[in-house]
Design an enzyme around this catalytic site. Structure first.
Site, PDB file in Angstrom:
ATOM      1  N   ASP A 169      -1.971  -0.686  10.446  1.00 51.62           N
ATOM      2  CA  ASP A 169      -2.070  -0.868   8.991  1.00 51.62           C
ATOM      3  C   ASP A 169      -2.763  -2.165   8.588  1.00 51.62           C
ATOM      4  O   ASP A 169      -3.059  -2.361   7.409  1.00 51.62           O
ATOM      5  CB  ASP A 169      -0.674  -0.843   8.347  1.00 51.62           C
ATOM      6  N   LYS A 198       0.846  -1.191   0.000  1.00 47.59           N
ATOM      7  CA  LYS A 198       0.000   0.000   0.000  1.00 47.59           C
ATOM      8  C   LYS A 198       0.880   1.239   0.000  1.00 47.59           C
ATOM      9  O   LYS A 198       2.068   1.202   0.337  1.00 47.59           O
ATOM     10  CB  LYS A 198      -0.917   0.029   1.224  1.00 47.59           C
TER      11      LYS A 198
END
EC number: 2.7.1.148
Length: 275
Positions: free
Chosen positions: A140, A14
């Protein structure tokens, strides 16, 4: 439970399109705002469930000992939360996402592990139902369980689906190890309680990474080199990876050829969905 054929899963990287730090919470985490999108840079995890009641994790690179490994922690949290006992599984991790880069490789592997366990033991469970569990593993991890580009608040577990116009991304990573704890406690980190509206489109004038000031103060020479390459390079997470977005692949290829320092680099595409 009988052995099954090994099943492969991809575990994607990401980037944070911006990262705004608000304040520290009593639990030690920080409230934040960010916009996540994914990259077609990915690890491969192969799961072979069996009757051994043992958890074995191997990789093509050196990985943390079991008790410190996020994949192992994900298995134990899954067991505790859903009362699934006697898990036996061999996990092979083929790493392509660089570690310590701000690309979420470890968190992505943990999320992929939760999804593989769900698929095998509790297929009726949705990804969204696992987000509270994912948040216990790290800030995350929820976005990788969610699996869609999203605006995030809280510590990263409050997610609003928000697509990002697909682009190419040039990633560059210096050989610098970042201490996340050091960056969060740095005097150069400016925290602000002013919220950014999630209804905004991508606006570079207000959407930046609050940790960039910390990085620039600590590594001024690399920061100057980066700005000379292109002033629109942005840091993801707490670094040390930076990215430049463009719809023009040729532009990024030309820029990559100009880089004359020993930096790791990748040319990838952004993705709005990984499941």
């Amino acid at each position: 439970m009988a052995n099954i054929k090994a099943k492969k899963y991809y575990s994607y990287a990401k980037i944070n399109l911006f990262l705004h730090i608000l304040n520290k919470r009593p639990d030690g985490y920080h409230n934040l705002q960010t916009w996540f999108t994914f990259l077609d840079l990915k690890d491969q995890l192969t799961f072979s469930f069996n009757n051994s009641r043992e958890i074995n994790i191997s990789s093509n690179i050196s990985i943390a000992a079991k008790q410190d490994n996020l994949v192992y922690k994900a298995i134990k949290k899954f067991q505790q939360s859903y009362r699934v006992q006697d898990i036996g599984v061999d996990i092979e991790i083929k790493k392509n996402i660089p570690m310590g880069a701000g690309l979420g490789g470890g968190s992505s592997n943990a999320a992929t592990t939760l999804i593989a366990l769900r698929d095998y033991y509790l297929p009726q469970l949705s990804n969204e139902e696992m987000i509270p569990l994912a948040a216990k593993l790290g800030a995350d991890v929820p976005i990788f369980v969610y699996g869609k580009s999203a605006w995030a608040e809280g510590i990263g577990e409050i997610l609003y689906h928000k697509d990002f116009s697909p682009q190419y991304a040039l990633l560059i990573k210096p050989d610098i190890h970042i201490s996340t704890k050091e960056f969060f406690t740095s005097e150069d980190l400016i925290k602000s309680s002013v919220l950014i509206s999630k209804d905004l489109g991508f606006d570079k004038s207000i959407m930046h990474n609050d940790f960039e000031n910390v990085f620039y103060a600590k590594y001024p020479e690399f920061s100057q080199y980066l700005k000379e390459l292109d002033s629109d390079f942005r840091m993801t997470g707490t670094g040390s990876c930076f990215y430049l977005l463009s719809a023009d692949k040729n532009k990024l290829e030309q820029l990559a050829r100009k880089i004359n320092k020993p930096l790791d680099k990748w040319l990838v595409k952004t993705l709005n969905y990984v499941y």
